[in-house]
Scaffold this active site. Structure first.
Site, PDB file in Angstrom:
ATOM      1  N   GLY A  47       0.819  -1.198   0.000  1.00 38.50           N
ATOM      2  CA  GLY A  47       0.000   0.000   0.000  1.00 38.50           C
ATOM      3  C   GLY A  47       0.852   1.248   0.000  1.00 38.50           C
ATOM      4  O   GLY A  47       2.019   1.217   0.405  1.00 38.50           O
ATOM      5  N   GLN A  52       2.995   9.953   1.214  1.00 40.57           N
ATOM      6  CA  GLN A  52       4.255   9.211   1.355  1.00 40.57           C
ATOM      7  C   GLN A  52       5.208   9.481   0.205  1.00 40.57           C
ATOM      8  O   GLN A  52       6.394   9.193   0.317  1.00 40.57           O
ATOM      9  CB  GLN A  52       3.986   7.707   1.447  1.00 40.57           C
ATOM     10  CG  GLN A  52       3.330   7.292   2.741  1.00 40.57           C
ATOM     11  CD  GLN A  52       3.160   5.795   2.770  1.00 40.57           C
ATOM     12  OE1 GLN A  52       2.197   5.266   2.237  1.00 40.57           O
ATOM     13  NE2 GLN A  52       4.124   5.118   3.383  1.00 40.57           N
ATOM     14  N   CYS A 103       5.746   0.185   7.868  1.00 41.83           N
ATOM     15  CA  CYS A 103       5.406   1.295   6.981  1.00 41.83           C
ATOM     16  C   CYS A 103       6.642   1.723   6.204  1.00 41.83           C
ATOM     17  O   CYS A 103       7.736   1.799   6.771  1.00 41.83           O
ATOM     18  CB  CYS A 103       4.872   2.454   7.816  1.00 41.83           C
ATOM     19  SG  CYS A 103       4.373   3.893   6.854  1.00 41.83           S
ATOM     20  N   LEU A 104       6.442   2.014   4.937  1.00 38.96           N
ATOM     21  CA  LEU A 104       7.551   2.489   4.104  1.00 38.96           C
ATOM     22  C   LEU A 104       8.116   3.811   4.622  1.00 38.96           C
ATOM     23  O   LEU A 104       9.284   4.111   4.400  1.00 38.96           O
ATOM     24  CB  LEU A 104       7.074   2.645   2.656  1.00 38.96           C
ATOM     25  CG  LEU A 104       6.570   1.377   1.987  1.00 38.96           C
ATOM     26  CD1 LEU A 104       5.948   1.699   0.630  1.00 38.96           C
ATOM     27  CD2 LEU A 104       7.693   0.367   1.848  1.00 38.96           C
ATOM     28  N   HIS A 145      -4.664   1.794   7.668  1.00 37.12           N
ATOM     29  CA  HIS A 145      -3.267   2.255   7.705  1.00 37.12           C
ATOM     30  C   HIS A 145      -3.018   3.291   6.602  1.00 37.12           C
ATOM     31  O   HIS A 145      -2.483   4.369   6.866  1.00 37.12           O
ATOM     32  CB  HIS A 145      -2.325   1.057   7.539  1.00 37.12           C
ATOM     33  CG  HIS A 145      -0.884   1.429   7.478  1.00 37.12           C
ATOM     34  ND1 HIS A 145      -0.011   1.155   8.504  1.00 37.12           N
ATOM     35  CD2 HIS A 145      -0.145   2.039   6.511  1.00 37.12           C
ATOM     36  CE1 HIS A 145       1.200   1.594   8.167  1.00 37.12           C
ATOM     37  NE2 HIS A 145       1.137   2.124   6.961  1.00 37.12           N
ATOM     38  N   GLU A 146      -3.415   2.963   5.369  1.00 41.20           N
ATOM     39  CA  GLU A 146      -3.161   3.883   4.249  1.00 41.20           C
ATOM     40  C   GLU A 146      -3.954   5.178   4.398  1.00 41.20           C
ATOM     41  O   GLU A 146      -3.432   6.260   4.142  1.00 41.20           O
ATOM     42  CB  GLU A 146      -3.448   3.208   2.911  1.00 41.20           C
ATOM     43  CG  GLU A 146      -2.544   2.035   2.591  1.00 41.20           C
ATOM     44  CD  GLU A 146      -1.049   2.324   2.725  1.00 41.20           C
ATOM     45  OE1 GLU A 146      -0.609   3.479   2.505  1.00 41.20           O
ATOM     46  OE2 GLU A 146      -0.311   1.385   3.068  1.00 41.20           O
ATOM     47  N   HIS A 149      -2.582   7.959   6.657  1.00 41.11           N
ATOM     48  CA  HIS A 149      -1.585   8.863   6.060  1.00 41.11           C
ATOM     49  C   HIS A 149      -2.241  10.137   5.543  1.00 41.11           C
ATOM     50  O   HIS A 149      -1.620  11.198   5.541  1.00 41.11           O
ATOM     51  CB  HIS A 149      -0.843   8.177   4.907  1.00 41.11           C
ATOM     52  CG  HIS A 149       0.187   7.196   5.346  1.00 41.11           C
ATOM     53  ND1 HIS A 149       1.329   7.565   6.018  1.00 41.11           N
ATOM     54  CD2 HIS A 149       0.254   5.855   5.186  1.00 41.11           C
ATOM     55  CE1 HIS A 149       2.060   6.495   6.268  1.00 41.11           C
ATOM     56  NE2 HIS A 149       1.424   5.438   5.776  1.00 41.11           N
TER      57      HIS A 149
END
Length: 188
Positions: A47, A52, A103-104, A145-146, A149
């Site tokens: 994702g 991000q 997470c990235l 989660h996404e 952001h």
């Protein structure tokens, strides 16, 4: 298309609420989505949210690969790659559960995060179609989660027990049990 740089925790773009997208079908949104897809494929995530990649707009993409759905014990839970512009989430009940997240934008760490078990989400695709789905388990976790952001929230901000924040590589020594019933066993 281009591979975009990932913003990391501490960058201002990750701390602010993302702006609504006035026209989900605009060429610049389609271009952003194409670049996000290439970036996600390059980095190997499941994702990605526009903030991000340093774009403060309400755009997310995600999938639940079949291999992950199988790990969760439900092969039917696989979700194809989905792109949502201006997504909205509605919890379907008060039940929450702890689950491990990474997470990235928070590289090298993983933490146990409480999330709603069941949600309904909706949004618009870059083709102008409306998507509305109910999700549970890992699928619901990924969407929450996404979408966090988009509101300037990173998963450590949702954690209720910071003793369950760890360097991912240290979990090779064993994953802490989130059920409270003993050792979590080997890292997966």
């Amino acid at each position: 298309m281009a591979i975009l740089k990932i913003a990391r925790m501490g960058h201002p773009v990750l701390r602010r609420r993302a702006d609504p997208v006035p026209d989900p079908t605009a060429p610049e949104i389609r271009r952003l989505v194409a670049d996000m897809l290439e970036t996600l494929a390059d980095i190997g995530g499941i994702g990605l949210a526009a903030p991000q990649v340093h774009v403060p707009q309400r755009v997310v993409l995600f999938e639940v690969p079949a291999r992950r759905a199988e790990q969760e014990g439900d092969e039917r839970a696989a979700v194809p790659l989905t792109v949502l512009v201006n997504p909205e989430i509605e919890p379907l009940g008060p039940e929450m559960a702890l689950g491990w997240e990474a997470c990235l934008s928070v590289p090298g760490l993983t933490g146990a995060v409480p999330r709603y078990l069941r949600i309904r989400y909706r949004g618009t695709t870059p083709e102008g179609e409306t998507i509305e789905r109910e999700a549970e388990g890992f699928h619901a976790r990924v969407v929450q989660h996404e979408c966090d952001h988009l509101d300037g929230i990173l998963y450590p901000m949702r954690m209720t027990d910071l003793s369950l924040l760890a360097f991912t590589e240290e979990l090779r020594h064993g994953i802490p049990d989130l059920s409270g019933k003993g050792d979590g066993g080997e890292a997966r």
